[in-house]
Design an enzyme around this catalytic site. Structure first.
Site, PDB file in Angstrom:
ATOM      1  N   LYS A 167       0.834  -1.215   0.000  1.00 42.97           N
ATOM      2  CA  LYS A 167       0.000   0.000   0.000  1.00 42.97           C
ATOM      3  C   LYS A 167       0.865   1.261   0.000  1.00 42.97           C
ATOM      4  CE  LYS A 167      -2.144  -0.791   3.948  1.00 42.97           C
ATOM      5  NZ  LYS A 167      -1.568  -2.048   4.399  1.00 42.97           N
ATOM      6  N   ARG A 184      -8.736   1.745   9.379  1.00 40.02           N
ATOM      7  CA  ARG A 184      -8.346   0.389   9.767  1.00 40.02           C
ATOM      8  C   ARG A 184      -9.508  -0.324  10.455  1.00 40.02           C
ATOM      9  NH1 ARG A 184      -2.708   0.968   9.084  1.00 40.02           N
ATOM     10  NH2 ARG A 184      -1.537  -0.617  10.159  1.00 40.02           N
ATOM     11  N   ARG A 213      11.638  -6.556   5.034  1.00 40.49           N
ATOM     12  CA  ARG A 213      11.467  -5.109   4.882  1.00 40.49           C
ATOM     13  C   ARG A 213      12.337  -4.345   5.886  1.00 40.49           C
ATOM     14  NH1 ARG A 213       5.489  -2.584   5.074  1.00 40.49           N
ATOM     15  NH2 ARG A 213       5.607  -3.048   7.287  1.00 40.49           N
ATOM     16  N   ARG A 225      11.865  -2.713  11.064  1.00 38.37           N
ATOM     17  CA  ARG A 225      10.849  -2.068  11.898  1.00 38.37           C
ATOM     18  C   ARG A 225      10.584  -2.938  13.117  1.00 38.37           C
ATOM     19  NH1 ARG A 225       5.698  -0.077   8.366  1.00 38.37           N
ATOM     20  NH2 ARG A 225       4.625  -0.888  10.190  1.00 38.37           N
ATOM     21  N   ARG A 281      -0.027  -8.682  13.681  1.00 38.04           N
ATOM     22  CA  ARG A 281      -0.586  -7.662  12.775  1.00 38.04           C
ATOM     23  C   ARG A 281      -1.478  -8.310  11.719  1.00 38.04           C
ATOM     24  NH1 ARG A 281       4.405  -5.002  10.580  1.00 38.04           N
ATOM     25  NH2 ARG A 281       3.049  -3.535   9.523  1.00 38.04           N
TER      26      ARG A 281
HETATM   27  P1  AMP Z   1       1.452   0.858   9.243  1.00 42.27           P
HETATM   28  O1  AMP Z   1       2.735   1.541   8.960  1.00 42.27           O
HETATM   29  O2  AMP Z   1       0.298   1.410   8.437  1.00 42.27           O
HETATM   30  O3  AMP Z   1       1.554  -0.647   9.152  1.00 42.27           O
HETATM   31  O4  AMP Z   1       1.075   1.183  10.775  1.00 42.27           O
HETATM   32  C1  AMP Z   1       1.933   0.806  11.840  1.00 42.27           C
HETATM   33  C2  AMP Z   1       1.154   0.767  13.145  1.00 42.27           C
HETATM   34  O5  AMP Z   1       0.620   2.070  13.434  1.00 42.27           O
HETATM   35  C3  AMP Z   1      -0.061  -0.136  13.131  1.00 42.27           C
HETATM   36  O6  AMP Z   1       0.283  -1.499  13.400  1.00 42.27           O
HETATM   37  C4  AMP Z   1      -0.897   0.468  14.258  1.00 42.27           C
HETATM   38  O7  AMP Z   1      -0.348   0.155  15.529  1.00 42.27           O
HETATM   39  C5  AMP Z   1      -0.668   1.963  14.035  1.00 42.27           C
HETATM   40  N1  AMP Z   1      -1.687   2.518  13.088  1.00 42.27           N
HETATM   41  C6  AMP Z   1      -1.463   3.078  11.859  1.00 42.27           C
HETATM   42  N2  AMP Z   1      -2.606   3.488  11.297  1.00 42.27           N
HETATM   43  C7  AMP Z   1      -3.597   3.178  12.177  1.00 42.27           C
HETATM   44  C8  AMP Z   1      -5.016   3.325  12.158  1.00 42.27           C
HETATM   45  N3  AMP Z   1      -5.659   3.869  11.109  1.00 42.27           N
HETATM   46  N4  AMP Z   1      -5.712   2.897  13.243  1.00 42.27           N
HETATM   47  C9  AMP Z   1      -5.093   2.338  14.311  1.00 42.27           C
HETATM   48  N5  AMP Z   1      -3.759   2.157  14.380  1.00 42.27           N
HETATM   49  C10 AMP Z   1      -2.997   2.561  13.335  1.00 42.27           C
END
Ligand code: AMP
Length: 231
Positions: A15, A90, A129, A159, A170
């Site tokens: 994404k 989400r 990654r 990460r 996740r």
């Molecule tokens: P991502 O980089 O999009 O995978 O986000 C990393 C982490 O940030 C996720 O595993 C959540 O802990 C938090 N996070 C990011 N976006 C959201 C969202 N829209 N709602 C809740 N938690 C989020």
């Protein structure tokens, strides 16, 4: 009318990469809620520090602060041409709030792209990654750039939430909480699915074609509405 795109798909579906590419190409603002939170943690901002433990465990941050964060970001002037949202919504509750925000903005409807990738491929990608510890840019460990960021020269690291145990959490959170979003959006004429398991260039081409098709469909529907048809 602005072009507003949201990207759905599991962690590792691509994404971020595709949102970045599409936004750059079309001059749209890209918003990644994960990137905003991670940069907030680096800058020691209080909202992000409160979210940090949940992020490290692979859990979702609460809806309320996330909706507030996106509402503020979408109110900024660089959003006028439209946006590409990566990582938000989400949850179905976030999606409902986003519908209200989009309606109030009156700057065009949402096009929803679901990037679909098989789970074995997701796990493989997430394990490989890397991320720049200085500027947050994503990289692949197998792309021959060593351990240095191409953009800023910072050191690439894994990460914290890409470790195997957290990746599994996740993916579990995705299938229980985020996947229902696909059902929330599926019935809309602007919902589209793209095969994210193809090479990134092919995914990008499919995305462009499908987003243009969905946006064109909206324009045709608006023109066909009573009182707005062409003379
Ligand atoms: P991502 O980089 O999009 O995978 O986000 C990393 C982490 O940030 C996720 O595993 C959540 O802990 C938090 N996070 C990011 N976006 C959201 C969202 N829209 N709602 C809740 N938690 C989020």
């Amino acid at each position: 009318m602005g072009l507003n795109v949201i990207m759905l798909g599991a962690p590792g579906a691509g994404k971020g990469t595709q949102a970045e590419r599409f936004a750059r190409q079309r001059g749209l603002a890209k918003i990644s809620t994960g990137d905003i939170l991670r940069s907030g943690v680096r800058e020691q901002l209080s909202m992000a520090l409160l979210a940090k433990t949940k992020m490290e465990r692979g859990e979702l941050v609460d809806d309320e602060p996330m909706v507030a964060l996106v509402r503020d970001r979408l109110a900024q002037p660089d959003m006028d041409a439209g946006f590409v949202l990566d990582g938000f919504p989400r949850t179905v509750s976030q999606a409902r709030s986003l519908d209200v925000i989009v309606e109030e903005r009156r700057k065009g409807p949402l096009v929803v792209v679901d990037l679909v990738v098989p789970e074995e491929e997701l796990v493989r990608r997430l394990a490989g990654r890397l991320i720049c510890s200085k500027c947050g840019t994503n990289a692949e460990s197998a792309d021959g750039q060593g351990m240095t960021c191409r953009r800023c020269g910072g050191t690439l690291v894994q990460r914290v939430d890409d470790s195997e145990q957290v990746v599994l959490e996740r993916l579990r959170v995705y299938s229980t909480t985020t996947k229902p979003l696909v059902d929330y959006y599926r019935g809309r004429p602007t919902f589209r699915t793209v095969n994210g398991a193809q090479p990134p260039e092919r995914v990008a081409l499919d995305m462009e074609a499908t987003i243009d098709d969905a946006a064109g469909q909206v324009a045709r529907t608006v023109l066909a509405a009573p009182g707005l048809s062409r003379r």
